[in-house]
Design an enzyme around this catalytic site. Structure first.
Site, PDB file in Angstrom:
ATOM      1  N   HIS A  66      -3.354  -5.696   1.160  1.00  0.00           N
ATOM      2  CA  HIS A  66      -2.573  -5.985   2.360  1.00  0.00           C
ATOM      3  C   HIS A  66      -2.548  -7.477   2.687  1.00  0.00           C
ATOM      4  O   HIS A  66      -3.472  -7.993   3.325  1.00  0.00           O
ATOM      5  CB  HIS A  66      -3.177  -5.249   3.552  1.00  0.00           C
TER       6      HIS A  66
ATOM      7  N   CYS B 120       0.846  -1.203   0.000  1.00  0.00           N
ATOM      8  CA  CYS B 120       0.000   0.000   0.000  1.00  0.00           C
ATOM      9  C   CYS B 120       0.879   1.249   0.000  1.00  0.00           C
ATOM     10  O   CYS B 120       1.478   1.575  -1.008  1.00  0.00           O
ATOM     11  CB  CYS B 120      -0.968  -0.049   1.186  1.00  0.00           C
TER      12      CYS B 120
ATOM     13  N   GLU C  26      -0.656  -8.814   4.926  1.00  0.00           N
ATOM     14  CA  GLU C  26      -0.420  -8.966   6.374  1.00  0.00           C
ATOM     15  C   GLU C  26      -1.715  -8.951   7.181  1.00  0.00           C
ATOM     16  O   GLU C  26      -1.711  -9.325   8.361  1.00  0.00           O
ATOM     17  CB  GLU C  26       0.543  -7.876   6.876  1.00  0.00           C
TER      18      GLU C  26
END
Length: 234
Positions: free
Chosen positions: A197, A88, A199
């Site tokens: 994302h 991002c 994560e």
């Protein structure tokens, strides 16, 4: 020896702790790196996390590219020695640093997007995607206001020709990204920028899936198959 993965914190970073947790779950040791210190501390790879580095003043990532930590990161990444994942805002920093082509602009809707997003893996020939299969569809989190990937036609054609489109949005790009591009790599495959994302999709309890974890386990597989690469990192 356990791989050491640096996670850079800039003023305004939001997802540095999430990235550190994903690194830990994958089996590596996260190392916190501060933006104002020009030292990578001998890490084997680096994650530039999401957020709003330096408040996104001027342009997203435009100030972060000049942070002291980037003085060592940029040449190491450009040489192919240092694996770097920009997520991002981190993707925006990589583009501003000219480690990746193109730019990230305002979403076509002019609205912030926050949703679980299906993404198709296009290339497994990178340090961060080798545990996936080409064409595999995964579900990770997209949350951004300026995730619209743009580049001129010649650049896009070259990315396609050289297999450097790493991921595309499944279906229509929710942010208007050209050719549905969600992530790209450099020519060595060690530097990857990704707008969604991974994560935030590493645990069943907190994410829409665990599909993002293999970005981080891919790194470990890459490091294990390239034992000489970490030694080249300062």
């Amino acid at each position: 020896m356990t791989a050491r993965v640096g996670v850079v914190t800039f003023p305004g970073s939001l997802d540095d702790r999430d990235a550190e947790r994903a690194v830990r779950l994958a089996g590596a040791r996260p190392v916190s790196l501060w933006h104002d210190e020009p030292d990578l501390r001998g890490v084997d790879a680096v994650v530039l996390p999401g957020g709003f580095s330096y408040g996104d003043y001027l342009r997203c990532g435009a100030i972060a590219r000049f942070a002291p930590v980037m003085n060592e990161l940029v040449p190491a990444a450009r040489s192919g020695a240092l694996p770097v994942l920009g997520i991002c805002n981190g993707f925006q920093v990589l583009c501003e640093s000219h480690l990746l082509p193109g730019a990230l602009t305002r979403n076509s809707s002019l609205r912030f997007i926050n949703r679980a997003q299906p993404v198709r893996i296009e290339s497994t020939a990178t340090a961060w995607t080798n545990r996936y299969t080409a064409g595999e569809e995964i579900r990770i989190v997209l949350k951004s206001g300026e995730g619209n990937f743009v580049a001129d036609d010649a650049t896009l054609d070259e990315l396609e020709r050289s297999g450097r489109v790493v991921a595309r949005y499944a279906g229509d790009a929710p942010n208007g990204a050209r050719r549905g591009i969600a992530g790209v790599s450099n020519e060595h495959g060690n530097v990857v920028g990704l707008m969604p994302h991974p994560e935030h999709a590493v645990e069943e309890l907190t994410g829409p899936s665990t599909d993002g974890l293999d970005f981080f386990t891919s790194l470990l597989a890459h490091l294990e198959s390239s034992p000489a690469a970490p030694a080249a990192i300062g």
